[in-house]
Motif scaffolding. Structure first.
Motif, PDB file in Angstrom:
ATOM      1  N   GLY A 157       0.812  -1.206   0.000  1.00 36.84           N
ATOM      2  CA  GLY A 157       0.000   0.000   0.000  1.00 36.84           C
ATOM      3  C   GLY A 157       0.847   1.257   0.000  1.00 36.84           C
ATOM      4  N   GLU A 158       0.164   2.401   0.051  1.00 39.14           N
ATOM      5  CA  GLU A 158       0.842   3.697   0.015  1.00 39.14           C
ATOM      6  C   GLU A 158       0.789   4.365   1.386  1.00 39.14           C
ATOM      7  OE1 GLU A 158      -0.595   6.211  -3.042  1.00 39.14           O
ATOM      8  OE2 GLU A 158      -0.170   4.795  -4.666  1.00 39.14           O
ATOM      9  N   LEU A 159       1.871   5.052   1.712  1.00 39.33           N
ATOM     10  CA  LEU A 159       1.925   5.805   2.959  1.00 39.33           C
ATOM     11  C   LEU A 159       1.459   7.240   2.703  1.00 39.33           C
ATOM     12  CD1 LEU A 159       5.375   4.688   4.394  1.00 39.33           C
ATOM     13  CD2 LEU A 159       3.116   3.861   5.056  1.00 39.33           C
ATOM     14  N   PRO A 160       0.827   7.874   3.682  1.00 34.23           N
ATOM     15  CA  PRO A 160       0.457   9.281   3.531  1.00 34.23           C
ATOM     16  C   PRO A 160       1.712  10.133   3.351  1.00 34.23           C
ATOM     17  CG  PRO A 160      -0.623   8.302   5.439  1.00 34.23           C
ATOM     18  CD  PRO A 160       0.416   7.329   4.985  1.00 34.23           C
ATOM     19  N   PRO A 161       1.615  11.256   2.646  1.00 31.78           N
ATOM     20  CA  PRO A 161       2.793  12.107   2.460  1.00 31.78           C
ATOM     21  C   PRO A 161       3.273  12.700   3.782  1.00 31.78           C
ATOM     22  CG  PRO A 161       0.806  13.232   1.711  1.00 31.78           C
ATOM     23  CD  PRO A 161       0.409  11.807   2.006  1.00 31.78           C
ATOM     24  N   ASN A 162       4.565  12.637   4.013  1.00 32.01           N
ATOM     25  CA  ASN A 162       5.179  13.209   5.210  1.00 32.01           C
ATOM     26  C   ASN A 162       6.380  14.058   4.797  1.00 32.01           C
ATOM     27  OD1 ASN A 162       4.719  11.846   8.350  1.00 32.01           O
ATOM     28  ND2 ASN A 162       3.484  11.102   6.641  1.00 32.01           N
ATOM     29  N   ILE A 163       6.703  15.020   5.627  1.00 32.38           N
ATOM     30  CA  ILE A 163       7.901  15.834   5.429  1.00 32.38           C
ATOM     31  C   ILE A 163       8.934  15.401   6.458  1.00 32.38           C
ATOM     32  CG2 ILE A 163       8.876  18.159   5.407  1.00 32.38           C
ATOM     33  CD1 ILE A 163       6.084  19.227   4.923  1.00 32.38           C
ATOM     34  N   ALA A 164      10.133  15.106   5.999  1.00 31.64           N
ATOM     35  CA  ALA A 164      11.228  14.759   6.903  1.00 31.64           C
ATOM     36  C   ALA A 164      12.063  16.003   7.161  1.00 31.64           C
ATOM     37  CB  ALA A 164      12.092  13.657   6.297  1.00 31.64           C
ATOM     38  N   ILE A 165      12.194  16.390   8.419  1.00 31.81           N
ATOM     39  CA  ILE A 165      13.031  17.530   8.783  1.00 31.81           C
ATOM     40  C   ILE A 165      14.113  17.055   9.739  1.00 31.81           C
ATOM     41  CG2 ILE A 165      11.329  19.332   8.345  1.00 31.81           C
ATOM     42  CD1 ILE A 165      10.566  19.287  11.275  1.00 31.81           C
ATOM     43  N   GLU A 166      15.271  17.694   9.680  1.00 28.59           N
ATOM     44  CA  GLU A 166      16.446  17.222  10.430  1.00 28.59           C
ATOM     45  C   GLU A 166      16.479  17.687  11.879  1.00 28.59           C
ATOM     46  OE1 GLU A 166      18.415  14.945   9.136  1.00 28.59           O
ATOM     47  OE2 GLU A 166      17.068  15.069   7.408  1.00 28.59           O
ATOM     48  N   THR A 167      15.563  18.543  12.227  1.00 25.53           N
ATOM     49  CA  THR A 167      15.437  19.021  13.605  1.00 25.53           C
ATOM     50  C   THR A 167      13.969  19.336  13.826  1.00 25.53           C
ATOM     51  OG1 THR A 167      16.241  20.648  15.239  1.00 25.53           O
ATOM     52  CG2 THR A 167      15.856  21.446  13.004  1.00 25.53           C
ATOM     53  N   PRO A 168      13.456  19.185  15.035  1.00 25.70           N
ATOM     54  CA  PRO A 168      12.029  19.457  15.259  1.00 25.70           C
ATOM     55  C   PRO A 168      11.711  20.945  15.381  1.00 25.70           C
ATOM     56  CG  PRO A 168      13.039  18.759  17.302  1.00 25.70           C
ATOM     57  CD  PRO A 168      14.109  18.644  16.250  1.00 25.70           C
ATOM     58  N   ILE A 169      12.469  21.770  14.679  1.00 27.72           N
ATOM     59  CA  ILE A 169      12.299  23.225  14.739  1.00 27.72           C
ATOM     60  C   ILE A 169      12.089  23.756  13.328  1.00 27.72           C
ATOM     61  CG2 ILE A 169      13.277  25.404  15.535  1.00 27.72           C
ATOM     62  CD1 ILE A 169      15.264  23.687  17.227  1.00 27.72           C
ATOM     63  N   MET A 170      11.025  24.524  13.131  1.00 27.54           N
ATOM     64  CA  MET A 170      10.712  25.118  11.835  1.00 27.54           C
ATOM     65  C   MET A 170      10.488  26.618  12.012  1.00 27.54           C
ATOM     66  SD  MET A 170       8.034  22.161  10.588  1.00 27.54           S
ATOM     67  CE  MET A 170       6.881  22.558  11.890  1.00 27.54           C
ATOM     68  N   PHE A 171      10.547  27.350  10.904  1.00 24.21           N
ATOM     69  CA  PHE A 171      10.325  28.798  10.966  1.00 24.21           C
ATOM     70  C   PHE A 171       8.854  29.102  10.723  1.00 24.21           C
ATOM     71  CE2 PHE A 171      14.894  28.859   9.432  1.00 24.21           C
ATOM     72  CZ  PHE A 171      15.406  29.172  10.677  1.00 24.21           C
ATOM     73  N   ALA A 172       8.262  29.872  11.619  1.00 25.32           N
ATOM     74  CA  ALA A 172       6.834  30.168  11.575  1.00 25.32           C
ATOM     75  C   ALA A 172       6.492  31.112  10.428  1.00 25.32           C
ATOM     76  CB  ALA A 172       6.400  30.781  12.906  1.00 25.32           C
ATOM     77  N   GLY A 173       5.202  31.202  10.139  1.00 22.29           N
ATOM     78  CA  GLY A 173       4.733  32.026   9.036  1.00 22.29           C
ATOM     79  C   GLY A 173       4.953  33.518   9.269  1.00 22.29           C
ATOM     80  N   MET A 174       5.806  34.111   8.440  1.00 22.22           N
ATOM     81  CA  MET A 174       6.035  35.557   8.445  1.00 22.22           C
ATOM     82  C   MET A 174       6.013  35.993   6.986  1.00 22.22           C
ATOM     83  SD  MET A 174       8.921  35.855  11.465  1.00 22.22           S
ATOM     84  CE  MET A 174       9.705  34.274  11.137  1.00 22.22           C
ATOM     85  N   SER A 175       4.964  36.673   6.604  1.00 22.10           N
ATOM     86  CA  SER A 175       4.702  36.899   5.188  1.00 22.10           C
ATOM     87  C   SER A 175       5.593  37.981   4.601  1.00 22.10           C
ATOM     88  CB  SER A 175       3.237  37.264   4.973  1.00 22.10           C
ATOM     89  OG  SER A 175       2.924  38.478   5.618  1.00 22.10           O
ATOM     90  N   TYR A 176       5.880  37.799   3.305  1.00 25.53           N
ATOM     91  CA  TYR A 176       6.565  38.845   2.556  1.00 25.53           C
ATOM     92  C   TYR A 176       5.589  40.006   2.418  1.00 25.53           C
ATOM     93  CZ  TYR A 176       8.603  41.283  -1.446  1.00 25.53           C
ATOM     94  OH  TYR A 176       9.112  42.238  -2.281  1.00 25.53           O
TER      95      TYR A 176
END
Length: 502
Positions: A157-176
């Protein structure tokens, strides 16, 4: 008209050190320092000072000090200087008071009342310098069970799409638009270099950046639908439906027309010089069924290859809301606490609406586990993450990863003067003024951001090692590793943790 307001800051110049070079005049966009050509000297107007410290940092002679104004109204525990000043501002201006950044009121900071466990004898600690500790995190929905072909050892079967990140820290939404182009590029570059992701905010992703940074971008679909088209969605790593944010729950956004330059107008797909208004509600979402329709429309538009996030503010019934979002088909829920920052928010909303991320996060994780649907969604915590210890505690309370916004801005140079809404950011971050924007080097800013991520990640490994844990996934929702200090019984119950010594 004479203002009745007292200054917030006092600028003191050491005349013996000052050479009248004029650096302070050039550095200050608020007009605090002004050149008096008649007397060949620099004048100071402390009433205009916002405390950004730019003039102090760039004074070549160390001749300046900016400090809180020492004068005050008659002391009153109820009618503080801040409350009186707000009344005076509104009496003189007649409008809603706007401010930037997050809630700065002295409410209890729950992260500071939570301590981490450490291994000693029966469960020895791990040395992160000599033994591998895994920080890689996968964001997205997980299947109920995995089936493996016993012959080929391949997944069925197929797995749901996931994003692999190298640290559990991401940059929050700050719009241009709320931040400068250079600041936006710096966030994108740092995310790409470190192997994590950044959120574009609701302002879209400039077309010239899509090829290079799309794989590390979470693009937003907000109520204004700025910049949203099929290409925008398909270049991204994930799509985030923004329902609300922690600094201003329940209200929309407004980027003034004077900030909508030609480049911003092109990115947002609106006319140059017009106000960019985001209504408070999505006018096609009035129920969980409506949200589900939008989620699956986005999945259809991206060939079911991208995870879909839903971002909401932390409010009093957040657990029930999160349950509905999970059942609507979202792959991740972003919960933004009341300490979350913003470019512009009514001060009264920022300071009085919403709840702390720590309480909201624990409530949501508990509810989803009780309903047996926790595996269906990742939880991303945002709104007031200040250091690596906050990251670890948030994950132990139930988050898969965190968003950082204010910390990222500080890393780039922000001194939190809370004047983002004026567009006069002295550090070139929250501005569209070409002269001010040039003060921020994307290369240097991205290097500082990468350094921050590296430092926090190393500290997270140290803390995990101290707890005898060799993978970040083993900490998720593991509240046995947390203990509360100085908390009421109801607070411990909501957080789902024991008191210290138990």
């Amino acid at each position: 008209m004479v203002s009745y307001l007292l200054p917030e800051f006092q600028v003191v110049r050491d005349d013996e050190r000052c050479t009248n070079c004029g650096a302070c005049v050039f550095q200050c966009p608020f007009g605090v320092h002004q050149w008096d050509s008649e007397h060949n000297r620099i004048l100071i107007d402390s009433s205009k000072c916002v405390g950004c410290q730019r003039c102090v940092v760039f004074c070549p002679e160390d001749a300046l000090i900016v400090k809180p104004y020492e004068g005050s109204y008659r002391p009153n525990a109820y009618w503080s200087k801040g409350v009186i000043s707000d009344v005076i501002r509104q009496a003189e201006g007649g409008g809603v008071l706007l401010t930037g950044m997050g809630n700065d009121r002295p409410h209890k900071i729950y992260f500071d009342h939570i301590l981490l466990n450490a291994s000693q004898v029966t469960n020895p600690p791990i040395d992160p310098l000599r033994e591998p500790i895994e920080l890689r995190t996968f964001i997205g929905s997980k299947t109920d069970r995995l089936e493996v072909d016993v012959v080929s050892m391949e997944l069925k079967g197929e797995l749901p799409p996931n994003i692999a990140i190298e640290t559990p820290i991401m940059f929050a939404g700050m719009s241009y638009g709320s931040i400068s182009y250079n600041a936006f590029v710096a966030l994108a570059e740092a995310a790409k270099k470190f192997g994590t992701i950044f959120s574009t905010g609701e302002g879209g992703l400039p077309k010239e950046l899509r090829e290079k940074y799309g794989a590390n971008a979470v693009v937003q679909v907000a109520s204004g639908r700025f910049g949203v088209d099929s290409e925008y969605l398909n270049y991204a790593a994930a799509i985030e439906i923004k329902i609300g944010q922690g600094a201003k729950p329940g209200i929309g956004g407004h980027l003034p027309g004077e900030k909508v330059t030609q480049r911003i107008a092109r990115t947002r797909m609106i006319p140059e010089g017009t106000d960019a208004l985001s209504p408070a509600p999505h006018h096609d979402i009035y129920s969980i069924e409506d949200l589900s329709t939008l989620i699956h429309a986005i999945k259809e538009a991206t060939n079911y290859e991208k995870p879909v996030f839903v971002k909401v503010a932390a409010v009093h019934n957040i657990a029930a809301i999160a349950s509905g979002i999970a059942r609507a088909g979202a792959d991740a829920i972003v919960i933004d606490g009341y300490r979350g920052g913003t470019g512009a928010s009514p001060k009264i909303i920022r300071d009085n609406v919403g709840i702390p991320i720590e309480l909201a996060l624990s409530a949501v994780d508990t509810r989803l586990r009780e309903e047996g649907i926790r595996h269906r969604v990742s939880i991303i915590a945002a709104g007031g993450i200040r250091n690596s210890a906050d990251v670890v505690k948030a994950i132990a309370l139930g988050a898969d990863a965190v968003y950082i916004g204010t910390a990222a801005l500080i890393a780039m140079g922000c001194t939190m003067c809370q004047m983002c809404h004026t567009g006069k950011c002295p550090w070139g971050i929250a501005t569209q003024d070409p002269m001010l924007e040039r003060r921020l080097s994307p290369a240097l800013a991205s290097k500082r951001l990468v350094n921050l991520l590296r430092a926090w990640s190393m500290e997270i490994k140290e803390m995990l090692g101290a707890m005898g844990i060799n993978a970040i996934e083993s900490l998720r929702g593991n509240r046995e590793h947390l203990r509360g200090v100085g908390l009421e019984s109801w607070e411990l119950e909501v957080l789902g943790i024991k008191g210290a010594g138990e």
